[in-house]
Scaffold this motif. Structure first.
Motif, PDB file in Angstrom:
ATOM      1  N   GLN A 203       3.925  59.822  38.920  1.00 23.85           N
ATOM      2  CA  GLN A 203       5.120  60.523  38.496  1.00 23.85           C
ATOM      3  C   GLN A 203       6.341  59.771  38.997  1.00 23.85           C
ATOM      4  OE1 GLN A 203       4.851  64.552  39.908  1.00 23.85           O
ATOM      5  NE2 GLN A 203       3.255  65.087  38.469  1.00 23.85           N
ATOM      6  N   HIS A 204       7.299  59.610  38.117  1.00 24.82           N
ATOM      7  CA  HIS A 204       8.569  59.021  38.511  1.00 24.82           C
ATOM      8  C   HIS A 204       9.654  59.508  37.557  1.00 24.82           C
ATOM      9  CE1 HIS A 204       8.018  55.974  35.314  1.00 24.82           C
ATOM     10  NE2 HIS A 204       6.789  55.902  35.740  1.00 24.82           N
ATOM     11  N   THR A 205      10.879  59.385  38.004  1.00 28.14           N
ATOM     12  CA  THR A 205      12.016  59.866  37.239  1.00 28.14           C
ATOM     13  C   THR A 205      12.101  59.135  35.908  1.00 28.14           C
ATOM     14  OG1 THR A 205      13.118  60.165  39.348  1.00 28.14           O
ATOM     15  CG2 THR A 205      14.498  60.285  37.389  1.00 28.14           C
ATOM     16  N   LEU A 206      12.414  59.882  34.860  1.00 26.30           N
ATOM     17  CA  LEU A 206      12.485  59.281  33.533  1.00 26.30           C
ATOM     18  C   LEU A 206      13.589  58.224  33.448  1.00 26.30           C
ATOM     19  CD1 LEU A 206      11.471  59.184  30.645  1.00 26.30           C
ATOM     20  CD2 LEU A 206      13.023  61.063  30.090  1.00 26.30           C
ATOM     21  N   HIS A 207      14.758  58.533  33.942  1.00 27.23           N
ATOM     22  CA  HIS A 207      15.876  57.584  33.919  1.00 27.23           C
ATOM     23  C   HIS A 207      16.461  57.466  35.319  1.00 27.23           C
ATOM     24  CE1 HIS A 207      15.715  57.444  29.573  1.00 27.23           C
ATOM     25  NE2 HIS A 207      15.736  58.762  29.541  1.00 27.23           N
ATOM     26  N   PRO A 208      15.771  56.743  36.207  1.00 29.05           N
ATOM     27  CA  PRO A 208      16.245  56.661  37.588  1.00 29.05           C
ATOM     28  C   PRO A 208      17.548  55.857  37.686  1.00 29.05           C
ATOM     29  CG  PRO A 208      14.454  55.127  37.252  1.00 29.05           C
ATOM     30  CD  PRO A 208      14.584  55.937  35.987  1.00 29.05           C
ATOM     31  N   LEU A 209      18.337  56.181  38.695  1.00 23.40           N
ATOM     32  CA  LEU A 209      19.543  55.398  38.955  1.00 23.40           C
ATOM     33  C   LEU A 209      19.105  54.024  39.440  1.00 23.40           C
ATOM     34  CD1 LEU A 209      21.751  58.026  40.812  1.00 23.40           C
ATOM     35  CD2 LEU A 209      22.010  57.192  38.467  1.00 23.40           C
ATOM     36  N   LYS A 210      19.730  53.014  38.905  1.00 26.84           N
ATOM     37  CA  LYS A 210      19.353  51.649  39.275  1.00 26.84           C
ATOM     38  C   LYS A 210      20.536  50.724  39.074  1.00 26.84           C
ATOM     39  CE  LYS A 210      17.535  50.559  34.693  1.00 26.84           C
ATOM     40  NZ  LYS A 210      16.360  50.198  33.922  1.00 26.84           N
ATOM     41  N   CYS A 211      20.406  49.543  39.634  1.00 25.43           N
ATOM     42  CA  CYS A 211      21.373  48.484  39.343  1.00 25.43           C
ATOM     43  C   CYS A 211      20.571  47.269  38.886  1.00 25.43           C
ATOM     44  CB  CYS A 211      22.256  48.179  40.549  1.00 25.43           C
ATOM     45  SG  CYS A 211      21.419  47.549  41.996  1.00 25.43           S
ATOM     46  N   THR A 212      21.185  46.497  38.016  1.00 21.83           N
ATOM     47  CA  THR A 212      20.570  45.264  37.532  1.00 21.83           C
ATOM     48  C   THR A 212      21.382  44.117  38.103  1.00 21.83           C
ATOM     49  OG1 THR A 212      19.859  46.354  35.503  1.00 21.83           O
ATOM     50  CG2 THR A 212      19.919  43.941  35.486  1.00 21.83           C
ATOM     51  N   VAL A 213      20.709  43.225  38.792  1.00 22.35           N
ATOM     52  CA  VAL A 213      21.396  42.136  39.488  1.00 22.35           C
ATOM     53  C   VAL A 213      20.850  40.791  39.016  1.00 22.35           C
ATOM     54  CG1 VAL A 213      19.822  42.249  41.462  1.00 22.35           C
ATOM     55  CG2 VAL A 213      22.063  41.246  41.768  1.00 22.35           C
ATOM     56  N   TRP A 214      21.746  39.812  38.884  1.00 21.54           N
ATOM     57  CA  TRP A 214      21.390  38.430  38.556  1.00 21.54           C
ATOM     58  C   TRP A 214      21.665  37.589  39.786  1.00 21.54           C
ATOM     59  CZ3 TRP A 214      24.028  33.902  39.094  1.00 21.54           C
ATOM     60  CH2 TRP A 214      23.496  32.770  38.479  1.00 21.54           C
ATOM     61  N   CYS A 215      20.798  36.641  40.045  1.00 19.31           N
ATOM     62  CA  CYS A 215      21.038  35.641  41.092  1.00 19.31           C
ATOM     63  C   CYS A 215      20.571  34.286  40.593  1.00 19.31           C
ATOM     64  CB  CYS A 215      20.269  35.968  42.368  1.00 19.31           C
ATOM     65  SG  CYS A 215      21.098  37.135  43.437  1.00 19.31           S
TER      66      CYS A 215
ATOM     67  N   ASN B  49      21.721  55.981  49.840  1.00 17.55           N
ATOM     68  CA  ASN B  49      21.929  57.280  49.195  1.00 17.55           C
ATOM     69  C   ASN B  49      22.561  57.187  47.825  1.00 17.55           C
ATOM     70  OD1 ASN B  49      20.919  58.924  51.340  1.00 17.55           O
ATOM     71  ND2 ASN B  49      22.764  58.390  52.481  1.00 17.55           N
ATOM     72  N   ASN B  50      23.186  56.067  47.526  1.00 18.63           N
ATOM     73  CA  ASN B  50      23.845  55.915  46.229  1.00 18.63           C
ATOM     74  C   ASN B  50      23.814  54.450  45.821  1.00 18.63           C
ATOM     75  OD1 ASN B  50      26.169  54.602  47.467  1.00 18.63           O
ATOM     76  ND2 ASN B  50      26.762  56.642  48.173  1.00 18.63           N
ATOM     77  N   ILE B  51      24.230  54.180  44.597  1.00 17.65           N
ATOM     78  CA  ILE B  51      24.165  52.816  44.056  1.00 17.65           C
ATOM     79  C   ILE B  51      25.069  51.872  44.845  1.00 17.65           C
ATOM     80  CG2 ILE B  51      24.729  51.394  42.029  1.00 17.65           C
ATOM     81  CD1 ILE B  51      22.076  52.877  41.758  1.00 17.65           C
ATOM     82  N   GLU B  52      26.218  52.342  45.284  1.00 13.85           N
ATOM     83  CA  GLU B  52      27.123  51.477  46.053  1.00 13.85           C
ATOM     84  C   GLU B  52      26.463  51.006  47.346  1.00 13.85           C
ATOM     85  OE1 GLU B  52      29.870  50.065  44.883  1.00 13.85           O
ATOM     86  OE2 GLU B  52      29.369  51.151  43.058  1.00 13.85           O
ATOM     87  N   GLU B  53      25.760  51.906  48.031  1.00 12.53           N
ATOM     88  CA  GLU B  53      25.041  51.515  49.246  1.00 12.53           C
ATOM     89  C   GLU B  53      23.917  50.536  48.920  1.00 12.53           C
ATOM     90  OE1 GLU B  53      23.660  54.879  51.516  1.00 12.53           O
ATOM     91  OE2 GLU B  53      25.672  55.754  51.625  1.00 12.53           O
ATOM     92  N   LEU B  54      23.231  50.764  47.827  1.00 11.72           N
ATOM     93  CA  LEU B  54      22.152  49.862  47.414  1.00 11.72           C
ATOM     94  C   LEU B  54      22.704  48.471  47.125  1.00 11.72           C
ATOM     95  CD1 LEU B  54      19.187  49.364  46.635  1.00 11.72           C
ATOM     96  CD2 LEU B  54      19.728  50.277  44.364  1.00 11.72           C
TER      97      LEU B  54
ATOM     98  N   HIS C  68      15.919  50.088  41.820  1.00  9.29           N
ATOM     99  CA  HIS C  68      16.026  51.528  41.608  1.00  9.29           C
ATOM    100  C   HIS C  68      16.443  52.204  42.905  1.00  9.29           C
ATOM    101  CE1 HIS C  68      13.986  51.608  37.623  1.00  9.29           C
ATOM    102  NE2 HIS C  68      13.535  50.442  38.068  1.00  9.29           N
ATOM    103  N   LEU C  69      17.355  53.150  42.809  1.00 11.64           N
ATOM    104  CA  LEU C  69      17.851  53.856  43.993  1.00 11.64           C
ATOM    105  C   LEU C  69      16.726  54.567  44.734  1.00 11.64           C
ATOM    106  CD1 LEU C  69      20.262  54.590  45.733  1.00 11.64           C
ATOM    107  CD2 LEU C  69      20.652  56.556  44.244  1.00 11.64           C
ATOM    108  N   ASP C  70      15.748  55.095  44.002  1.00 12.12           N
ATOM    109  CA  ASP C  70      14.658  55.820  44.652  1.00 12.12           C
ATOM    110  C   ASP C  70      13.596  54.900  45.253  1.00 12.12           C
ATOM    111  OD1 ASP C  70      13.286  54.894  42.424  1.00 12.12           O
ATOM    112  OD2 ASP C  70      12.882  56.876  41.591  1.00 12.12           O
ATOM    113  N   GLY C  71      13.817  53.583  45.164  1.00 11.44           N
ATOM    114  CA  GLY C  71      12.877  52.638  45.753  1.00 11.44           C
ATOM    115  C   GLY C  71      11.684  52.318  44.876  1.00 11.44           C
ATOM    116  N   PHE C  72      11.651  52.865  43.651  1.00 14.64           N
ATOM    117  CA  PHE C  72      10.546  52.600  42.731  1.00 14.64           C
ATOM    118  C   PHE C  72      10.492  51.110  42.416  1.00 14.64           C
ATOM    119  CE2 PHE C  72       9.276  51.885  38.281  1.00 14.64           C
ATOM    120  CZ  PHE C  72       7.969  52.322  38.343  1.00 14.64           C
TER     121      PHE C  72
END
Length: 190
Positions: free
Chosen positions: A49-61, A172-177, A26-30
């Motif tokens: 409390q946390h964002t209902l639909h936080p920005l995130k990426c799903t990664v496979w390794c 700050n954004n998904i690309e940086e994450l 999650h972008l917010d570090g959750f």
């Protein structure tokens, strides 16, 4: 246990084993602490409390004894995170995993958990084409134990290690994450 027998019968078994899994970043570090419970005789009245639909990426390794297979991000053409479906999981297997496994001199073993996308009939057929019967998963000859968290290298080590590292510079954004995830995977040694 069957895995111990395989390791005892073939001293190189662990070098031939790919343990695989996905995780959400999650972008917010959750960090989902679903196993954290508070037991007591009184209600502690804790509100999370946390964002209902936080920005995130799903990664496979995939993790072997010798390497971490490059991360694969489940996203659409615009770079937005998408749900891992059977079709998307098979696409990843065909485009990322299959070419790398084909280049290996020894036939590899593949482990995955029992997620629906992993155990769909079409997915298992594809995996059998790549790995033969050397698959450790639900509905396979060697079954992965149900409800067995933290028994794989991704669960036991990789995801926790990465989540500790990738948020250090507060992306700050998904690309940086995603860049942080890729940068932190590279230096991990066998």
């Amino acid at each position: 246990m069957r895995l111990q027998d395989l390791a005892n019968d073939d001293p190189d078994f662990l070098k031939k084993l790919i343990m695989s899994d996905e995780a959400h970043f999650h972008l917010d570090g959750f960090i989902n602490k679903q196993n954290c419970r508070i037991w007591g005789t009184e209600n502690p009245r804790i509100i999370q409390q946390h964002t209902l639909h936080p920005l995130k990426c799903t990664v496979w390794c995939g993790v072997t004894a010798e390497e971490i297979i490059d991360p694969y991000f489940f996203e659409d053409d615009a770079g937005n995170q998408v749900t891992v479906t059977g079709d998307r999981y098979r696409e990843m297997l065909q485009n990322l995993l299959q070419p790398g496994v084909a280049a290996k001199p020894d036939r590899m073993w593949f482990q995955e958990d029992g997620a629906t996308a992993h155990t769909a009939r079409d997915t298992l057929t594809l995996l059998q084409g790549i790995f033969g019967n050397q698959i450790i998963s639900r509905s396979c000859e060697i079954q992965w134990p149900p409800r067995s968290p933290d028994l794989t290298a991704p669960d036991f080590f990789l995801w926790g290690y990465l989540k500790e590292k990738v948020y250090a510079n507060k992306p700050n954004n998904i690309e940086e994450l995603k860049a942080n995830i890729e940068a932190e995977i590279r230096p991990i040694s066998p």
